[in-house]
Design an enzyme around this catalytic site. Structure first.
Site, PDB file in Angstrom:
ATOM      1  N   THR A   1      93.134  43.035  36.974  1.00 38.32           N
ATOM      2  CA  THR A   1      92.333  44.247  36.744  1.00 38.32           C
ATOM      3  C   THR A   1      92.829  45.380  37.615  1.00 38.32           C
ATOM      4  OG1 THR A   1      90.314  43.127  36.038  1.00 38.32           O
ATOM      5  CG2 THR A   1      90.069  45.350  36.794  1.00 38.32           C
TER       6      THR A   1
ATOM      7  N   TRP B   1      92.554  33.625  37.092  1.00 41.50           N
ATOM      8  CA  TRP B   1      92.726  34.653  36.065  1.00 41.50           C
ATOM      9  C   TRP B   1      94.121  34.561  35.433  1.00 41.50           C
ATOM     10  CZ3 TRP B   1      88.776  35.119  39.290  1.00 41.50           C
ATOM     11  CH2 TRP B   1      87.666  35.899  38.952  1.00 41.50           C
TER      12      TRP B   1
ATOM     13  N   ASN C   1      89.517  32.327  33.482  1.00 41.45           N
ATOM     14  CA  ASN C   1      88.502  33.367  33.378  1.00 41.45           C
ATOM     15  C   ASN C   1      88.506  34.052  32.018  1.00 41.45           C
ATOM     16  OD1 ASN C   1      86.541  35.336  34.784  1.00 41.45           O
ATOM     17  ND2 ASN C   1      88.093  36.699  33.936  1.00 41.45           N
ATOM     18  N   GLU C   2      87.349  33.997  31.336  1.00 35.35           N
ATOM     19  CA  GLU C   2      87.107  34.705  30.082  1.00 35.35           C
ATOM     20  C   GLU C   2      88.142  34.395  28.993  1.00 35.35           C
ATOM     21  OE1 GLU C   2      86.696  38.824  31.117  1.00 35.35           O
ATOM     22  OE2 GLU C   2      84.783  38.509  32.117  1.00 35.35           O
TER      23      GLU C   2
ATOM     24  N   GLU D   1      79.468  35.887  36.115  1.00 36.06           N
ATOM     25  CA  GLU D   1      80.011  37.219  36.408  1.00 36.06           C
ATOM     26  C   GLU D   1      79.121  38.245  35.765  1.00 36.06           C
ATOM     27  OE1 GLU D   1      84.224  37.990  35.957  1.00 36.06           O
ATOM     28  OE2 GLU D   1      83.826  40.090  35.463  1.00 36.06           O
TER      29      GLU D   1
END
Length: 794
Positions: free
Chosen positions: A99, A141, A181-182, A267
């Protein structure tokens, strides 16, 4: 009719009298009765935490002076001082941007493990030193590129085991571990991971799945092995508005609630440290009432990043000035403290003492938790969506303490130091009963638990990083990160120089990592964003084919001229060839968003390149430029010292990617097929082999200078190969262009061209040289990563 007119004044008087009578009666405050019964129960409270990761958001904290660094850490983790976090999720670094930067892997190359890489273990150590009971949670991530078979592979399982081994070397006990993650889940991979953890002595590590959405609960219900491997169901942004939303309501699924395992808001947040406080406290209280979520993680922990990056005020605090020691503690810290300083993980919710004020969620909400080892209890109440004062009547029974309750409050709708985490009063119940009157826009906590406190440390004033600034890196240990150098993609570490003595900074990721998001080639960021009129120099050594770019980053579109230097490798054993261009205006990226297309300030200027000698030879004249069948005139005004150059995009060479393939990039709002229109991000266009051909164009001839004609109009085909030897294929233009008006810039109106679905006929192949200024209209514009490169060596 005349009779009615005579009576009309009487009606008016009567109406006014009734209105005045109604206005003289004060509004009735809503009243709620809460029975706090110790014999009643609910789910187990698992704690409140935050996330250092996703990514690079804690980077600058490591470079703070010792005094201010300790103060910031106290505000985040020290009990009875600030946020008093009970959980901390850290990123398992993968050498790729997640990010706001990339976090280094402990294993850049297979078999070479460095347990001191990065700063997440250091941060976890600091948190555990202040709160030994804190629960640590690891989540990836990205992953290093040497992993075979993609993320959901046996190599990744081994990598996570190595990461846990490194945590153990740092005397850290990791209690929770996630997947990717995600990015959903692979049920068989979680089963494999569970088996590997048990075999390597990590049976106590609980797996969280899948750090995405509630759909994982459906698969767990249909797969017994998967269900047995996972201990906690974790979802992201389950409240109204999602990522950065208002959290007026929250939700989960029936399958998740019926599973019986803890449900976590693993989150949430993504909001400003002050204005995001109301949504934060709503997500905590309404997350349990509406969705039965027993834990909350705010993203991120703090914004210790350069202020010209996205999310630069998001988190519980900001720390963007390590050279001055300045930092700021947000209202979200105190909203968090209203829960964490009055509870302990393992306490039990009392469902009968949790609900909506006045029976309506718009009035606000409240939750009550009781000690699992004693008679203490705490009730957290929020009135963030209420419009008037309210009264709550408490009745305590069932073995819970009927002693003095302590009342603390924070104004989260209008945050300020004087109204944040204030001890308002102590109340002594009468036969277990007492009342509390609350104002709108607040979060209140009534508790029998003592020991609360508000930190008093203050930050020094901010100032710019003093110039001149330089670093030889000789004072660092091998593998350390250079001071103020923030990795954005890849991993830059201090290593012994090759070819000379001393230390150098080296990009350590040998191959492209398994990325969480596709961004760019490796680069890093350094320097104070408020600098101006400065010169940057760097000694660079290239070990092979490739490019190094040293760029300056401006704060706004009207920034002054910025030197741009591209270093190209020469023959082996020789110094690189320097190809210089003076870039006078560049696109300014605006704050973006990781997962959606939310609004941000659009770029308002386009780059202009000065080719040395050309502008001096061609006077400023409004000569027409022919593009296809249209004749356009250059802008009358131009940059000082460079007359006649239009403010339009220009062609620039494409560049190497990690795996040697070539890419083209553009930004939102420009023509081209993009993966996604995310503001402030670099996006990949089609591969050059399937790329677009620029519009045919011709340049005008200038008056003769020294008896020779300059800038003669030309029309020839593009070379079949570019300067790096890659083929340049020409393709049909897939879309037409249509004009729309953009806001005026520097007093001139701009035209932006947007794609239409109607295909254009093929244009004749007219050539133009890449080192001459051209009107490319942004079709193949190369946008350089607008960062400042550090000294990089092999």
């Amino acid at each position: 009719m005349r009779h009615l007119r005579r009576l009309a004044p009487l009606w008016v008087l009567a109406l006014l009298a009734s209105v005045l009578a109604m206005g003289s009666v004060p509004a009735q405050a809503a009243t709620t009765s809460i029975s706090v019964d110790g014999t009643q129960g609910g789910r187990t409270f698992d704690g409140i935490g935050a996330i250092s990761g996703g990514g690079g958001n804690s980077r600058l904290l490591t470079d703070y002076p010792a005094a201010q660094q300790s103060q910031i850490l106290d505000y985040l983790f020290k009990p009875g001082y600030g946020a008093n976090l009970q959980l901390l999720k850290v990123e398992i670094g993968g050498d790729a941007n997640s990010t706001d930067g990339s976090e280094p892997s402990i294993e850049h190359s297979r078999g070479t493990v460095n347990c001191d890489a990065g700063y997440e273990f250091w941060l976890a150590e600091q948190a555990a030193a202040r709160n030994p009971a804190i629960g640590l949670y690891g989540l990836a991530w990205a992953a290093p590129g040497w992993i075979n078979g993609g993320f959901w592979s046996t190599d990744t399982v081994s990598y996570l085991i190595s990461w846990l081994d490194c945590a153990k070397q740092h005397n850290l006990t990791v209690k929770y571990l996630g997947g990717w993650n995600e990015r959903g889940h692979d049920a068989n991979w979680f089963v494999q991971l569970r088996s590997a953890l048990n075999a390597h002595g990590y049976a106590g590590v609980q797996l969280v799945a899948d750090d995405s959405g509630w759909g994982v609960a459906d698969d767990m219900a249909n797969n017994a092995a998967f269900n047995n491997a996972v201990s906690i169901i974790g979802a992201h942004y389950s409240c109204e508005g999602g990522d950065g939303g208002n959290a007026h309501t929250c939700s989960s699924t029936t399958a998740a609630k019926n599973n019986g395992k803890p449900l976590w808001d693993s989150e949430n947040g993504s909001q400003d440290m002050n204005t995001g406080a109301p949504a934060l406290i709503r997500a905590i209280t309404r997350g349990y009432i509406d969705a039965k979520m027993t834990s909350y993680f705010n993203w991120p922990l703090l914004a210790a990043i350069y202020p010209n990056l996205p999310y630069n005020t998001v988190g519980l605090a900001t720390a963007a000035s390590p050279w001055s020691g300045n930092y700021a503690i947000g209202a979200s810290t105190w909203a968090t403290a209203q829960v964490t300083q009055f509870t302990r993980p393992g306490w039990k919710f009392i469902d009968s003492a949790s609900g909506y004020l006045g029976g309506t969620e718009s009035n606000g909400t409240y939750v009550t938790v009781k000690s699992n080892t004693g008679a203490d209890y705490s009730t957290i109440l929020e009135t963030t969506t209420s419009g008037s004062s309210q009264t709550v009547n408490f009745t305590v029974k069932g073995g819970l303490s009927t002693g003095t309750v302590h009342v603390w409050a924070t104004n989260v709708n209008n945050p300020g130091s004087a109204t944040s985490f204030v001890h308002t009063q102590d109340i002594t119940p009468n036969n277990g009963s007492y009342s509390l009157t609350m104002q709108p826009g607040y979060v209140y906590t009534v508790s029998t638990l003592g020991g609360q406190g508000k930190g008093t440390a203050t930050a020094p004033a901010a100032h710019a990083l003093a110039l001149p600034y330089g670093d030889t890196f000789d004072g660092y240990g091998n593998g350390a990160e250079a001071r103020y150098l923030s990795d954005m993609q890849g991993s830059f570490e201090v290593q012994p120089c090759a070819g000379r003595s001393g230390k150098c900074v080296q990009q350590m990721a040998p191959v492209k990592p398994i990325e969480w998001q596709d961004d760019s080639d490796s680069y890093a960021l350094i320097g104070d964003p408020i600098w101006s009129n400065y010169t940057v120099s760097s000694d660079v050594y290239l070990r092979g084919a490739g490019t190094i770019e040293l760029l300056g980053r401006g704060q706004h579109a009207a920034a002054a001229a910025v030197p741009h230097e591209r270093l190209l490798p020469a023959d082996p054993g020789h110094r690189p060839v320097v190809d210089r261009e003076d870039v006078h205006r560049r696109l300014q990226p605006h704050p973006g968003h990781r997962n959606d297309d939310r609004a941000g300030q659009r770029p308002v200027a386009q780059p202009v390149v000065h080719v040395p000698g050309l502008a001096d030879q061609c006077p400023a004249r409004r000569r027409p430029v022919r593009i296809g069948k249209r004749r356009l005139l250059p802008d009358r005004a131009s940059r000082p010292g460079h007359p006649g150059l239009p403010h339009r995009p220009v062609r620039q060479p494409v560049h190497h990617s990690w795996n040697g393939h070539r890419r083209r990039w553009n930004r939102p709002g420009q023509l081209g097929t993009q993966r996604r229109q995310v503001p402030g991000r670099l996006h990949r266009l089609d591969h050059p082999g399937r790329g677009r051909r620029p519009l045919g164009l011709q340049w005008f001839a200038c008056p003769a200078v020294d008896g020779r004609q300059r800038c003669r109009a030309r029309s020839r085909a593009l070379p079949r190969r570019d300067r790096w030897g890659h083929r340049q294929r020409l393709a049909r233009e897939p879309v037409d262009l249509q004009r729309r008006r953009e806001p005026a810039v520097d007093g001139r109106q701009r035209d932006a061209r947007q794609p239409r679905e109607r295909p254009l006929p093929r244009h004749p192949r007219l050539r133009h040289h890449q080192r001459h200024p051209t009107r490319d209209l942004g079709l193949q514009q190369r946008i350089q990563p607008e960062v400042e490169f550090p000294p990089v060596t092999r």
